[in-house]
Design an enzyme around this catalytic site. Sequence first.
Site, PDB file in Angstrom:
ATOM      1  N   GLN A 125     -30.813   4.086 -12.421  1.00 16.64           N
ATOM      2  CA  GLN A 125     -29.716   3.769 -11.134  1.00 16.64           C
ATOM      3  C   GLN A 125     -29.963   4.944  -9.873  1.00 16.64           C
ATOM      4  O   GLN A 125     -30.344   4.341  -8.918  1.00 16.64           O
ATOM      5  CB  GLN A 125     -28.440   3.905 -11.489  1.00 16.64           C
ATOM      6  N   CYS A 252     -23.327   1.237  -7.078  1.00 13.55           N
ATOM      7  CA  CYS A 252     -24.284   0.504  -8.315  1.00 13.55           C
ATOM      8  C   CYS A 252     -24.210  -0.720  -8.562  1.00 13.55           C
ATOM      9  O   CYS A 252     -25.123  -1.425  -9.240  1.00 13.55           O
ATOM     10  CB  CYS A 252     -24.407   1.616  -9.436  1.00 13.55           C
TER      11      CYS A 252
END
Length: 296
Positions: A125, A252
Amino acid sequence: MRHLLEIDDLTVDELVHVLALAQSDDPPQVLAGKGMALVFEKPSLRTRNSMEMAVFQLGGHPVYIQGSEVGLDDRESVEDVTNTLAGFHAALGARVFEHDKVERMAALDVIPVVNLLSDAAHPMQALADVLTIIEEFGSVEGRTIAYVGDSNNVTRSLGLAVGMLGGVLRIASPTDYSFGEDDLARLRSTGGEVHTMVDPYEAVDGCDVVYSDVFTSMGQEAESKIRLEAFADYQVNGDLMRAAGDAVFLHCLPAHRGEEVTDEVVDSPASRVWKLAENRMHAARGYLAFALGELA
Ligand code: CP
Ligand code: NVA
């Protein structure tokens, strides 16, 4: 053999190189005729799809494996699963509850291991996070990222990546959910500037990026009620974004709309969440091209 359990397993130069590879539109076929095992103990939309497509674009074949199917430390030990998969595949990615499971996989050193999210870290991420910031601003250096919410796996990896690239991280969390000295020391070990605070408005003042994640991470569902109360003042909404001026918004994902962020923000012109989600694939391809190609 290289493992990526947390973003600072890369040097700064390697991180910069991985990001350059992520931006290349000529993927080296480093996985031609090879496979990558992707074990997930938790649900996923972005990580599974981005990894599968990255492996495909590098010429390889991804094999998705549900955690419940292999039963890590239940049907078979983590070590036995890892040794077995090493006989079939060129790389192993794993999304686990306890970080120590990816550490144990990597410790065997029989196959390159990529952490696809643990309770401690989410390095893939973070690669996409900094790639998106670079695409937006040209570089991370000198940019201020205001993370609002729970100090968690995503914050940790984001903070390391931002620090490695010379950015400033502000973290606004309720006192009981903020990082302790060990985490802050590790974040600052990159040389990066990290400020913690309680007030989200202080965090976003003059920042370039507002970043949000869920209040209750996967595995913490039993705490969701108490967390909703604790984080009541940490919603990224229109008021907070207006206070942030012309900052862009990142998350995210998955977003719990109406909890940590409002529709108004996710769907606003300042939002770069879909770009960030797509960048998960480019970042994954860049990392695998580096770890399985240039280092092989
Ligand atoms: N951001 C992210 O890791 O999303 P998934 O949980 O859907 O993979
Ligand atoms: N902190 C979240 C991130 C999800 C991508 C979790 O661990 O569930």
